[in-house]
Motif scaffolding. Structure first.
Motif, PDB file in Angstrom:
ATOM      1  N   THR A   1      -5.785  21.002  -7.543  1.00 17.69           N
ATOM      2  CA  THR A   1      -6.109  20.342  -6.274  1.00 17.69           C
ATOM      3  C   THR A   1      -4.993  20.484  -5.250  1.00 17.69           C
ATOM      4  N   ALA A   2      -3.753  20.362  -5.687  1.00 15.46           N
ATOM      5  CA  ALA A   2      -2.635  20.509  -4.744  1.00 15.46           C
ATOM      6  C   ALA A   2      -2.625  21.914  -4.140  1.00 15.46           C
ATOM      7  N   GLN A   3      -2.878  22.913  -4.959  1.00 16.29           N
ATOM      8  CA  GLN A   3      -2.889  24.284  -4.473  1.00 16.29           C
ATOM      9  C   GLN A   3      -4.013  24.512  -3.474  1.00 16.29           C
ATOM     10  N   PHE A   4      -5.184  23.971  -3.773  1.00 14.80           N
ATOM     11  CA  PHE A   4      -6.305  24.152  -2.855  1.00 14.80           C
ATOM     12  C   PHE A   4      -6.142  23.320  -1.589  1.00 14.80           C
ATOM     13  N   LEU A   5      -5.415  22.233  -1.650  1.00 16.26           N
ATOM     14  CA  LEU A   5      -5.123  21.486  -0.432  1.00 16.26           C
ATOM     15  C   LEU A   5      -4.339  22.365   0.542  1.00 16.26           C
ATOM     16  N   ARG A   6      -3.325  23.033   0.033  1.00 13.26           N
ATOM     17  CA  ARG A   6      -2.553  23.953   0.877  1.00 13.26           C
ATOM     18  C   ARG A   6      -3.440  25.106   1.371  1.00 13.26           C
ATOM     19  N   TYR A   7      -4.232  25.650   0.468  1.00 12.28           N
ATOM     20  CA  TYR A   7      -5.082  26.791   0.819  1.00 12.28           C
ATOM     21  C   TYR A   7      -6.087  26.409   1.905  1.00 12.28           C
ATOM     22  N   ASN A   8      -6.765  25.295   1.726  1.00  9.07           N
ATOM     23  CA  ASN A   8      -7.776  24.887   2.692  1.00  9.07           C
ATOM     24  C   ASN A   8      -7.175  24.577   4.053  1.00  9.07           C
ATOM     25  N   ALA A   9      -5.947  24.129   4.071  1.00  8.67           N
ATOM     26  CA  ALA A   9      -5.293  23.790   5.334  1.00  8.67           C
ATOM     27  C   ALA A   9      -5.064  25.018   6.212  1.00  8.67           C
ATOM     28  N   ALA A  10      -5.084  26.196   5.619  1.00  7.82           N
ATOM     29  CA  ALA A  10      -4.890  27.442   6.378  1.00  7.82           C
ATOM     30  C   ALA A  10      -6.219  28.075   6.784  1.00  7.82           C
TER      31      ALA A  10
ATOM     32  N   THR B   1      -9.558  20.745   9.332  1.00  7.66           N
ATOM     33  CA  THR B   1      -8.138  20.363   9.356  1.00  7.66           C
ATOM     34  C   THR B   1      -7.965  18.878   9.647  1.00  7.66           C
ATOM     35  N   ASP B   2      -8.842  18.299  10.455  1.00 12.18           N
ATOM     36  CA  ASP B   2      -8.774  16.853  10.694  1.00 12.18           C
ATOM     37  C   ASP B   2      -9.026  16.073   9.406  1.00 12.18           C
ATOM     38  N   ARG B   3      -9.985  16.507   8.618  1.00 10.34           N
ATOM     39  CA  ARG B   3     -10.269  15.810   7.355  1.00 10.34           C
ATOM     40  C   ARG B   3      -9.094  15.974   6.372  1.00 10.34           C
ATOM     41  N   LEU B   4      -8.495  17.154   6.340  1.00 11.72           N
ATOM     42  CA  LEU B   4      -7.348  17.370   5.459  1.00 11.72           C
ATOM     43  C   LEU B   4      -6.154  16.529   5.900  1.00 11.72           C
ATOM     44  N   ASP B   5      -5.995  16.372   7.204  1.00 14.63           N
ATOM     45  CA  ASP B   5      -4.930  15.498   7.702  1.00 14.63           C
ATOM     46  C   ASP B   5      -5.176  14.046   7.280  1.00 14.63           C
ATOM     47  N   GLU B   6      -6.433  13.649   7.259  1.00 16.58           N
ATOM     48  CA  GLU B   6      -6.755  12.285   6.818  1.00 16.58           C
ATOM     49  C   GLU B   6      -6.459  12.113   5.337  1.00 16.58           C
ATOM     50  N   ILE B   7      -6.760  13.120   4.534  1.00 18.13           N
ATOM     51  CA  ILE B   7      -6.399  13.074   3.114  1.00 18.13           C
ATOM     52  C   ILE B   7      -4.892  12.952   2.961  1.00 18.13           C
ATOM     53  N   THR B   8      -4.158  13.736   3.732  1.00 17.24           N
ATOM     54  CA  THR B   8      -2.697  13.691   3.689  1.00 17.24           C
ATOM     55  C   THR B   8      -2.186  12.275   3.940  1.00 17.24           C
ATOM     56  N   THR B   9      -2.745  11.619   4.937  1.00 12.05           N
ATOM     57  CA  THR B   9      -2.345  10.247   5.242  1.00 12.05           C
ATOM     58  C   THR B   9      -2.673   9.300   4.097  1.00 12.05           C
ATOM     59  N   MET B  10      -3.838   9.481   3.486  1.00 12.75           N
ATOM     60  CA  MET B  10      -4.227   8.636   2.351  1.00 12.75           C
ATOM     61  C   MET B  10      -3.263   8.782   1.174  1.00 12.75           C
ATOM     62  N   LEU B  11      -2.643   9.946   1.069  1.00 12.56           N
ATOM     63  CA  LEU B  11      -1.690  10.190  -0.008  1.00 12.56           C
ATOM     64  C   LEU B  11      -0.266   9.799   0.400  1.00 12.56           C
ATOM     65  N   GLY B  12      -0.152   9.126   1.518  1.00 13.65           N
ATOM     66  CA  GLY B  12       1.141   8.617   1.950  1.00 13.65           C
ATOM     67  C   GLY B  12       2.105   9.678   2.426  1.00 13.65           C
ATOM     68  N   ALA B  13       1.588  10.804   2.879  1.00 13.86           N
ATOM     69  CA  ALA B  13       2.429  11.930   3.300  1.00 13.86           C
ATOM     70  C   ALA B  13       2.250  12.204   4.779  1.00 13.86           C
ATOM     71  N   ASP B  14       3.208  12.947   5.327  1.00  9.90           N
ATOM     72  CA  ASP B  14       3.161  13.315   6.741  1.00  9.90           C
ATOM     73  C   ASP B  14       2.640  14.729   6.974  1.00  9.90           C
ATOM     74  N   THR B  15       2.759  15.584   5.965  1.00 13.39           N
ATOM     75  CA  THR B  15       2.322  16.973   6.105  1.00 13.39           C
ATOM     76  C   THR B  15       1.526  17.384   4.877  1.00 13.39           C
ATOM     77  N   ILE B  16       0.796  18.483   5.027  1.00 14.92           N
ATOM     78  CA  ILE B  16       0.019  19.023   3.910  1.00 14.92           C
ATOM     79  C   ILE B  16       0.938  19.367   2.738  1.00 14.92           C
ATOM     80  N   ASP B  17       2.055  20.016   3.012  1.00 17.42           N
ATOM     81  CA  ASP B  17       2.977  20.391   1.931  1.00 17.42           C
ATOM     82  C   ASP B  17       3.504  19.160   1.204  1.00 17.42           C
ATOM     83  N   GLU B  18       3.822  18.121   1.953  1.00 21.48           N
ATOM     84  CA  GLU B  18       4.302  16.894   1.316  1.00 21.48           C
ATOM     85  C   GLU B  18       3.210  16.273   0.447  1.00 21.48           C
TER      86      GLU B  18
END
Length: 213
Positions: free
Chosen positions: A111-120, A136-153
């Motif tokens: 899942t972490a790998q595909f999160l990065r992949y989908n973000a591109a 990308t908006d939905r992926l940014d929302e997932i990022t926030t739910m995981l307590g992170a500021d960026t996709i990589d984080e």
């Protein structure tokens, strides 16, 4: 609740794997091309509950976090029933069938790998009819739910969460070491019914690069 003693009796590895499956089902449902307002609300609740509770539920078995994980699993199941699973689930199945990696563990590894992949995602490989900005908006929302500021984080945090609940993060240590092993995963992990639910097009070359990275 009667469910808490039952959950508390589950072996740690099973608790970790099943908890990770609930978390990843929520994430996949949220980014699925078939997501709806209802499914995203269910998935968001599942992600937040699982993310906040999984580590303590697995390692310490506190009643509240066990109940939280049961609820997260229920919510993720309802969400995924609407959207179906996506690429991480598709590619995970051969990890279980051919290499004995428990299901939720296998999904968590990918899942972490595909999160990065989908973000591109680009307009040329976007499978969601709502477009790249929507994805990308939905992926940014997932990022926030995981307590992170960026996709990589967020991706790094997912990998770290695996370690924190006792799940191996090295495919090599899980017995996936050769080109033939990778070929087996790719040959049996690109079920169109699932990978085509992913917001970004996935092919054999993509899967190989994600597995060996």
């Amino acid at each position: 609740m009667l469910i808490t003693p039952l959950l508390a009796s589950v072996p740690q590895h099973v608790a970790a794997s099943s908890g990770m499956d609930a978390l990843c089902q929520g994430i996949e449902s949220y980014w699925s091309i078939h997501s709806t307002e209802e499914s995203r609300e269910l998935a968001a609740q599942a992600i937040r509950l699982a993310w906040a509770s999984i580590e303590e539920a697995v390692n310490q078995r506190t009643p509240q976090t066990l109940d939280n994980m049961a609820q997260a699993s229920h919510l993720a199941g309802r969400a995924i029933d609407i959207t179906r699973t996506t690429a991480p689930h598709a590619v995970s199945y051969p990890l279980t069938s051919y290499f004995g990696v428990t299901h939720g563990h296998a999904v968590g590894l990918l899942t972490a790998q595909f999160l990065r992949y989908n973000a591109a995602v680009t307009k040329d490989d976007c499978l969601d009819s709502r477009g790249t900005e929507w994805v990308t908006d939905r992926l940014d929302e997932i990022t926030t739910m995981l307590g992170a500021d960026t996709i990589d984080e967020a991706a790094d945090a997912l990998a770290e969460k695996l370690s924190c609940i006792g799940l191996e993060t090295s495919l090599h240590k899980l017995g996936i070491r050769t080109e033939q092993d990778i070929k087996t995963i790719i040959d049996h992990g690109l079920n169109p019914e699932r990978v085509n639910n992913n917001p970004r097009l996935v092919g054999a070359d993509t899967s190989k690069s994600l597995i060996i990275s």
